[in-house]
Enzyme design. Structure first.
Site, mmCIF file in Angstrom:
data_model
loop_
_atom_site.group_PDB
_atom_site.id
_atom_site.type_symbol
_atom_site.label_atom_id
_atom_site.label_comp_id
_atom_site.label_asym_id
_atom_site.label_seq_id
_atom_site.Cartn_x
_atom_site.Cartn_y
_atom_site.Cartn_z
ATOM 1 N N GLU A 1 -3.340 -2.865 -2.297
ATOM 2 C CA GLU A 1 -4.326 -2.385 -1.557
ATOM 3 C C GLU A 1 -4.440 -0.863 -1.966
ATOM 4 O O GLU A 1 -3.542 -0.093 -2.443
ATOM 5 C CB GLU A 1 -3.799 -2.396 -0.372
ATOM 6 C CG GLU A 1 -5.001 -1.924 0.733
ATOM 7 C CD GLU A 1 -4.405 -1.807 2.025
ATOM 8 O OE1 GLU A 1 -5.274 -1.333 2.978
ATOM 9 O OE2 GLU A 1 -3.334 -2.286 2.494
ATOM 10 N N ASP B 1 -11.795 6.313 6.945
ATOM 11 C CA ASP B 1 -10.877 5.226 7.376
ATOM 12 C C ASP B 1 -10.385 5.543 8.569
ATOM 13 O O ASP B 1 -9.276 5.992 8.986
ATOM 14 C CB ASP B 1 -9.549 5.334 6.442
ATOM 15 C CG ASP B 1 -8.519 4.378 6.564
ATOM 16 O OD1 ASP B 1 -9.121 3.224 7.041
ATOM 17 O OD2 ASP B 1 -7.467 4.496 6.230
ATOM 18 N N ASP C 1 -6.785 -4.461 10.500
ATOM 19 C CA ASP C 1 -6.004 -3.086 10.486
ATOM 20 C C ASP C 1 -6.923 -2.071 11.198
ATOM 21 O O ASP C 1 -7.854 -1.431 10.637
ATOM 22 C CB ASP C 1 -6.050 -2.721 8.883
ATOM 23 C CG ASP C 1 -5.202 -1.641 8.779
ATOM 24 O OD1 ASP C 1 -4.499 -1.058 9.859
ATOM 25 O OD2 ASP C 1 -5.009 -1.127 7.523
ATOM 26 N N HIS D 1 -11.356 1.588 3.298
ATOM 27 C CA HIS D 1 -10.793 2.333 2.240
ATOM 28 C C HIS D 1 -11.790 2.875 1.132
ATOM 29 O O HIS D 1 -11.452 2.993 -0.039
ATOM 30 C CB HIS D 1 -9.766 1.370 1.426
ATOM 31 C CG HIS D 1 -8.592 1.644 2.545
ATOM 32 N ND1 HIS D 1 -7.339 1.147 1.983
ATOM 33 C CD2 HIS D 1 -8.304 2.216 3.746
ATOM 34 C CE1 HIS D 1 -6.348 1.188 3.055
ATOM 35 N NE2 HIS D 1 -6.902 1.947 3.976
ATOM 36 N N ASP E 1 -10.076 -3.303 2.186
ATOM 37 C CA ASP E 1 -9.771 -2.815 3.371
ATOM 38 C C ASP E 1 -11.318 -2.163 3.498
ATOM 39 O O ASP E 1 -11.404 -1.433 2.851
ATOM 40 C CB ASP E 1 -8.700 -1.764 3.526
ATOM 41 C CG ASP E 1 -8.480 -1.553 4.784
ATOM 42 O OD1 ASP E 1 -9.631 -0.779 5.590
ATOM 43 O OD2 ASP E 1 -7.507 -1.637 5.485
ATOM 44 N N ASP F 1 -10.368 3.774 11.282
ATOM 45 C CA ASP F 1 -9.675 2.515 11.951
ATOM 46 C C ASP F 1 -9.999 2.145 13.315
ATOM 47 O O ASP F 1 -8.943 2.078 14.109
ATOM 48 C CB ASP F 1 -8.194 2.463 11.538
ATOM 49 C CG ASP F 1 -7.613 2.260 10.120
ATOM 50 O OD1 ASP F 1 -8.184 1.508 9.578
ATOM 51 O OD2 ASP F 1 -6.964 3.240 9.618
ATOM 52 N N LYS G 1 -7.080 2.694 -1.973
ATOM 53 C CA LYS G 1 -7.653 3.564 -0.962
ATOM 54 C C LYS G 1 -8.420 4.706 -1.729
ATOM 55 O O LYS G 1 -8.251 4.833 -2.954
ATOM 56 C CB LYS G 1 -6.544 4.345 0.070
ATOM 57 C CG LYS G 1 -6.988 4.820 1.228
ATOM 58 C CD LYS G 1 -6.020 5.249 2.264
ATOM 59 C CE LYS G 1 -6.313 5.394 3.636
ATOM 60 N NZ LYS G 1 -5.325 5.543 4.383
ATOM 61 N N TRP H 1 0.825 -1.325 -0.160
ATOM 62 C CA TRP H 1 0.001 0.081 -0.054
ATOM 63 C C TRP H 1 1.111 1.306 -0.041
ATOM 64 O O TRP H 1 1.878 1.064 0.897
ATOM 65 C CB TRP H 1 -0.972 0.287 1.180
ATOM 66 C CG TRP H 1 -1.779 1.246 1.357
ATOM 67 C CD1 TRP H 1 -2.805 1.620 0.749
ATOM 68 C CD2 TRP H 1 -1.270 2.514 2.057
ATOM 69 N NE1 TRP H 1 -3.032 3.025 0.752
ATOM 70 C CE2 TRP H 1 -2.115 3.589 1.846
ATOM 71 C CE3 TRP H 1 -0.120 2.820 3.114
ATOM 72 C CZ2 TRP H 1 -2.111 4.818 2.574
ATOM 73 C CZ3 TRP H 1 -0.146 4.164 3.597
ATOM 74 C CH2 TRP H 1 -1.131 5.207 3.197
ATOM 75 N N HIS I 1 -8.777 -6.884 4.555
ATOM 76 C CA HIS I 1 -8.442 -6.243 5.969
ATOM 77 C C HIS I 1 -9.698 -5.653 6.690
ATOM 78 O O HIS I 1 -10.437 -4.788 6.141
ATOM 79 C CB HIS I 1 -7.671 -4.934 5.728
ATOM 80 C CG HIS I 1 -6.141 -5.361 5.290
ATOM 81 N ND1 HIS I 1 -5.237 -4.462 5.413
ATOM 82 C CD2 HIS I 1 -5.605 -6.312 5.418
ATOM 83 C CE1 HIS I 1 -4.101 -4.747 5.178
ATOM 84 N NE2 HIS I 1 -4.151 -6.268 5.197
#
Length: 420
Positions: free
Chosen positions: A226, A294, A326, A262, A259, A296, A228, A185, A286
């Site tokens: 990956e 994002d 993640d 993302h 992800d 997280d 985004k 990434w 992820h």
């Protein structure tokens, strides 16, 4: 005499058996599922290669909870504690900045020897390792570009780093007997609208072609890319978009990483799994919780997690999907964050395994949408928790919130001592 947990399980087992679900078989299948737990939750994405390096690449960790790991040994100790409270045998996901070495080495010069302590530890623990080149938090990524950088010398540095990372990943896989997934990434992008969207993507494609030019035994290492949607500092344009990496991954037989944080805030990734599965040999997933895009957050048992579990189970994708975590939260106990997120991810998969999938598919195929909806709703209140509790007890880890007592004790005896 059976424990209360075992007794509750036996009753639940009878209920599920009415619909042809053998819970003993389900738990055997669940034991084969490995979650790749990310190391960077334990120290707020600082790593050990560059001391006191500021985070960059749109990455930000908030909170000042005491006890962050300061050394690789402390981090491994924290990971061991977390895994002692999580049922099953899993993997650890490392970033390149977590090299455990006294040598003064830059990212493009990393070798397997700089991670030997991690490999030895993983062997002792019976764990697999996954890997990621760290294309952020470095002086050569300050302007927001790495593999698509217009300067060929800067671009060469990041290409060499990613090449080195693939070799490290292959070493992990060979030494541990568990295939390593090495995921790339990069944060490349513009804060404001660019004039030329194509040239950076052309440079990124050429860089990736260079990185992947050397064939590596897929039994040892699998490559992933990956995407985004946007990031802090790349709000207007991200070079490695979903469309870019989907095209690249399918064309070049690379794992495409999805992800959960993302994509657009209103967009879930569960429905993408079956689409990608038709055109790829595998997927990297992820699991995160994007409260505000994002962000997280620690994974909870929300609707999106349940839907992800369903897609994996209903479409028989567990064997070809590499599931990792993640998230990073420094506002709560970091070990607890791992335990909560990992246990929830396993729960989400178990919950899906305890649905009468064949019966639901049959009703759907016959156009009996009444039965489909009725069963889906009724199974929401089936005793899934009794099966989960038994799985924990069977694996020798705490049942329900009992694990929190152990985390609190570890905090008092170990984590708070780091503040002294």
């Amino acid at each position: 005499m059976q424990s209360e947990v075992a007794q509750s399980y036996e009753e639940a087992k009878k209920l599920y058996a009415r619909h042809g679900i053998n819970t003993d078989d389900v738990l055997q299948k669940l034991e084969q599922v490995k979650i790749s737990m990310h190391c960077w939750q334990g120290d707020d994405v600082q790593g050990f290669l560059f001391k006191d390096q500021e985070l960059s690449g749109g990455i930000s960790v908030t909170g000042q909870y005491p006890g962050a790991a300061r050394t690789a040994d402390e981090l491994r100790s924290d990971i061991e504690k977390a895994f002692s409270l999580i049922p099953g045998k899993h993997k650890v996901n490392l970033h390149a900045i977590y090299a455990d070495t006294e040598e003064d080495v830059d990212l493009d010069q990393l070798e397997p020897k700089h991670f030997q302590n991690w490999v030895d530890w993983a062997k002792e623990q019976g764990l697999g390792l996954d890997f990621n080149p760290t294309c952020f938090s470095h002086e050569k990524s300050k302007d927001g570009f790495t593999l698509s950088h217009p300067d060929p010398e800067v671009r060469r540095f990041w290409i060499d780093h990613c090449k080195a990372s693939r070799k490290i990943g292959a070493y992990f896989g060979e030494q541990l007997g568990q295939t390593c997934v090495t995921n790339i990434w990069v944060p490349d992008g513009y804060k404001d609208v660019p004039v030329d969207r194509l040239a950076p993507r052309r440079r990124l494609k050429e860089a990736l072609d260079d990185i992947f030019a050397e064939e590596i035994n897929p039994a040892f290492n699998l490559d992933a890319v990956e995407s985004k949607l946007f990031g802090i500092g790349s709000e207007a344009y991200v070079v490695g978009s979903h469309e870019f990496y989907m095209g690249y991954g399918i064309t070049n037989n690379k794992l495409i990483c999805l992800d959960a944080g993302h994509f657009h805030p209103m967009e879930g990734i569960a429905g993408k799994l079956s689409s990608l599965a038709l055109f790829t040999d595998g997927i990297l997933l992820h699991v995160s919780r994007p409260m505000r895009w994002d962000s997280d957050h620690v994974v909870t048992m929300d609707d999106e997690l349940i839907e992800i579990g369903r897609e994996l189970v209903r479409n028989d994708l567990l064997a070809t999907t590499h599931v990792g975590l993640d998230f990073f939260d420094a506002s709560i106990n970091r070990v607890a964050a791992w335990v909560i997120g990992t246990r929830n991810t396993i729960k989400g998969i178990l919950k899906a395994m305890l649905e009468p999938t064949d019966l639901l598919k049959s009703a759907e195929l016959e156009g009996d949408y009444t039965t489909r909806l009725a069963l889906l709703e009724e199974f929401k209140s089936y005793p899934f928790g009794a099966v989960w509790d038994y799985y924990c007890e069977k694996n020798g880890v705490p049942v329900r919130e009992e694990w929190l007592t152990e985390v609190k004790a570890y905090e008092k005896e170990v984590l708070l001592e780091r503040q002294a």
